[in-house]
Every structure is written in structure tokens, then in C-alpha cells.
Design an enzyme around this catalytic site. Structure first.
Site, PDB file in Angstrom:
ATOM      1  CB  ALA A   1      -0.927   0.004   1.225  1.00  0.00           C
ATOM      2  CG  ASP A   2       2.786   5.008  -1.449  1.00  0.00           C
ATOM      3  OD1 ASP A   2       3.905   4.686  -1.007  1.00  0.00           O
ATOM      4  OD2 ASP A   2       2.452   6.183  -1.670  1.00  0.00           O
TER       5      ASP A   2
END
Length: 196
Positions: free
Chosen positions: A68-69
Site C-alpha cells: 500500500a501507499d
């Protein structure tokens, strides 16, 4: 499937734990640069998929990696993690008294080659802040590992966020409702035996 969380974020770890999902942590350094032509949610999705690609060669067929970012956008400007106190001060000064968007991109990459990439958006409204409040927050919470220089779960989030449009957990770093739905669709939740 065996879930692998490829994140050093204590917030993402806590969210997966609170969702009742067993997982293992695997970490490696991955560059977080992105092509200049990408905008807003595209940036978050690109970075999540790019991170997942770094883990793909080592995944067993029964493993699934979650990457994730999270990025903060003020209009079309992407506010990443601040390099120092001056940059954190500048970011929070820009954000105060305004609405901004938080995007978290997520990639679910299975060892059998299946992959899902998505992002979620939350609009965050901040009240006006004075320089003393901004300085206090930076000095006490050291938000240098956070996009936009703040954490919704920190003092600043509690003192400054007046309204959210979208998922609070997305602002923390993981759109849990979407993660759960996509894991279910992939047959990767505990008790799931067959992909749909």
C-alpha cells in the site's frame, strides 16, 4: 491463503490485526519515485503495484502480498513524507484551514499470478491552525514518516480535522472495507478455500 504485509507502518499492522487477519511481515527497500505524468490516485496505485512487483518473484503459490501507499493531495500537488522540520512546517501551513484529499493505493498480489490494484479517496477538512500549534505537533509527534506530515490518529488529527468525506481508516493508511471485499473476492480470507 497466507497473507504477507509488505509494510513497516504500525498503523497498517494494527488495522490488519484489528480486522482479525493473520499475517506475516516481509520488508525490503523499494524506491518510491513515480512518473511525473501521474495524478492523484494514479500515484498511489502505481506505487502500490510497483512495491508488489518487488515481492512477486519470492511468493509461494499459496501466498498473497499486500502492499500500500498513502499520499496527500492538495489540489494536484502530491505531499509526500517531509524530509525535515522545515518541510513539515511548510506542508502543514498549506493544509491548515483547507480541505485536501488522501488516497491510499493497495495492491493484492497472489503467488499464482492474480493481482488486484485499487485506491480509495477521503476528503479531509482541517480547521485553521496557528504556527504554535503546528510547531507543537511537529515537535511532539515527529511526523516525518507520514504523507502530508500528519497522522489522523495523532494529536493534530484529533485537534484539527473537522470533517471527513470517506473512510477514516483510509486516512490512517488502509481502506479496510475495500481490502476485506477484495480479499474475499480472491478467496483469501480465513476460511476461504476457493477463489471466486
Amino acid at each position: 491463503m497466507k497473507l504477507i504485509l509488505a509494510s513497516n507502518s504500525p498503523r497498517r499492522r494494527q488495522l490488519l490485526t484489528d480486522m482479525g487477519l493473520p499475517y506475516e511481515i516481509r520488508l525490503r527497500e523499494v524506491d518510491e519515485d513515480f512518473p511525473a505524468h501521474l495524478r492523484r490516485g494514479e500515484v498511489a496505485e502505481y506505487l502500490a503495484a510497483y512495491k508488489a512487483a518487488a515481492y512477486a518473484p519470492d511468493l509461494a503459490p499459496d501466498e498473497l502480498v499486500i502492499t500500500a501507499d498513502t499520499i496527500v493531495c492538495l489540489e494536484n500537488d502530491v505531499l509526500n513524507k517531509p524530509a525535515d522540520r522545515a518541510e513539515a512546517t511548510a506542508m502543514l501551513t498549506r493544509l491548515q484551514g483547507r480541505a485536501h484529499d488522501v488516497f491510499t493505493g493497495v495492491c493484492l498480489r497472489a503467488g499464482d499470478g492474480r493481482q488486484v490494484v485499487f485506491s480509495d479517496q477521503t476528503t479531509v477538512h482541517f480547521r485553521s491552525l496557528n504556527p504554535a500549534e503546528i510547531g507543537y505537533y511537529i515537535d511532539t509527534c515527529q511526523p516525518y514518516d507520514k504523507a502530508g506530515s500528519y497522522g489522523a490518529q495523532d494529536w493534530l488529527g484529533m485537534a484539527a480535522i473537522t470533517r471527513l468525506e470517506g473512510s477514516y481508516f483510509n486516512v490512517m493508511g488502509l481502506p479496510t472495507h475495500r481490502v476485506w471485499a477484495e480479499l474475499e473476492a480472491l478467496g483469501a480470507l480465513p476460511g476461504s478455500t476457493q477463489p471466486r
